[in-house]
Write a protein that holds these residues in place. Structure first.
Motif, PDB file in Angstrom:
ATOM      1  N   GLN A   2      50.456  41.378  82.339  1.00 36.55           N
ATOM      2  CA  GLN A   2      49.804  40.159  81.860  1.00 36.55           C
ATOM      3  C   GLN A   2      50.049  38.979  82.792  1.00 36.55           C
ATOM      4  OE1 GLN A   2      47.788  39.841  79.285  1.00 36.55           O
ATOM      5  NE2 GLN A   2      48.073  41.835  78.342  1.00 36.55           N
ATOM      6  N   ASP A   6      53.559  42.951  77.071  1.00 32.66           N
ATOM      7  CA  ASP A   6      53.727  42.666  75.651  1.00 32.66           C
ATOM      8  C   ASP A   6      54.701  43.661  75.042  1.00 32.66           C
ATOM      9  OD1 ASP A   6      51.880  40.582  75.732  1.00 32.66           O
ATOM     10  OD2 ASP A   6      50.195  41.927  75.316  1.00 32.66           O
ATOM     11  N   SER A  26      46.458  39.754  74.837  1.00 37.35           N
ATOM     12  CA  SER A  26      47.815  40.120  74.441  1.00 37.35           C
ATOM     13  C   SER A  26      47.796  40.760  73.062  1.00 37.35           C
ATOM     14  CB  SER A  26      48.735  38.895  74.420  1.00 37.35           C
ATOM     15  OG  SER A  26      49.017  38.502  75.740  1.00 37.35           O
ATOM     16  N   ARG A  32      43.217  48.160  77.100  1.00 33.73           N
ATOM     17  CA  ARG A  32      44.639  48.163  76.791  1.00 33.73           C
ATOM     18  C   ARG A  32      45.165  49.592  76.900  1.00 33.73           C
ATOM     19  NH1 ARG A  32      45.946  45.687  71.228  1.00 33.73           N
ATOM     20  NH2 ARG A  32      45.499  43.768  72.357  1.00 33.73           N
ATOM     21  N   THR A  92      55.712  38.352  74.660  1.00 33.22           N
ATOM     22  CA  THR A  92      55.551  38.775  76.050  1.00 33.22           C
ATOM     23  C   THR A  92      56.885  38.602  76.757  1.00 33.22           C
ATOM     24  OG1 THR A  92      53.244  38.084  76.011  1.00 33.22           O
ATOM     25  CG2 THR A  92      54.223  38.412  78.170  1.00 33.22           C
TER      26      THR A  92
END
Length: 181
Positions: free
Chosen positions: A152, A99, A174, A40, A114
Motif C-alpha cells: 500500500q 494491511d 485498504s 486484492r 496498516t
C-alpha cells in the motif's frame, strides 16, 4: 511599399514542431490517462508482499503472534488484540506497508490497520519486527491476525488529480471491517 517575406527556417520549424508534439502525443489530453485498481491478494498469516502488478517484491510479512489483553495505556477499556509481526527482505527502512486485520473464524475482518517496515525495528538477522494493537468490538470472536499481501506504500496520483502523470494501476482499497479476506 515594402513587403517582407518570411522564409521558414530550421529554428521556426523546430519551434512549431515542439509546440505541436504535446497535443499529438496526448500529454495535453486526459483520455490517455487510465486508472485501474489491483486485485486484492489472498490474506494469510504469512504472505509474500506484491506490487500493483501482483509481482512479488522479495519481502514477506508474518504475524508471529497475537493475544488478547488490555492496552497498558487504557486498561479500563478491556481486551484489545495485540499482535507481533516480522518483515523479512525489506532492505529499505521505509519498505512496503500492508494491511493487517483481526478476523473471525469465517475470515471476516473485525478491525484492520496498516503496518509497514518503517514502523518496525531492525534486527541483527536483517528482519524488521514490530507490534501493534487492534480495538475490536467483540474480542472473543478473533480467530487470527492476517496480512493482505498488496503493498500500500506506492500509490500514484489518480488521473483526476494529475491527468498528465497520474493514472496507472493503484493498490486495492485498504481492507476494512466487514471485508471477507
Amino acid at each position: 511599399m515594402f513587403t517582407a517575406r518570411l522564409r521558414p527556417t530550421a529554428p521556426m520549424v523546430l519551434a512549431s514542431l515542439a509546440l505541436s508534439l504535446p497535443a499529438l502525443s496526448g500529454c495535453s489530453s486526459s483520455w490517455f490517462c487510465h486508472d485501474t485498481t489491483a486485485e486484492r491478494g489472498e490474506a494469510g498469516r504469512k504472505v509474500q508482499v506484491v506490487d500493483t502488478d501482483g509481482q512479488p517484491l522479495g519481502v514477506t510479512v508474518e504475524a508471529v503472534g497475537w493475544r488478547l489483553k488490555p492496552h497498558p495505556q487504557v486498561p479500563a477499556e478491556g481486551d484489545k488484540v495485540h499482535f507481533d509481526y516480522r518483515f523479512d527482505g525489506a532492505d529499505e527502512p521505509r519498505g512496503p506497508t500492508v494491511d493487517a486485520c483481526a478476523v473471525d473464524k469465517d475470515r471476516v475482518a473485525l478491525r484492520c490497520t496498516t503496518v509497514g517496515a518503517a514502523g518496525a525495528w531492525p534486527e541483527p538477522d536483517g528482519t524488521r519486527t514490530g507490534d501493534d494493537w487492534l480495538d475490536v468490538d467483540h474480542p472473543g470472536q478473533v480467530a487470527a491476525v492476517l496480512f493482505v499481501p498488496n503493498d500500500q506504500s506506492h500509490d500514484r496520483p489518480p488521473c483526476a488529480a494529475d491527468p498528465k502523470d497520474g493514472g496507472g494501476t493503484h493498490p486495492p482499497e485498504s481492507a476494512s471491517t466487514g471485508d471477507r479476506l
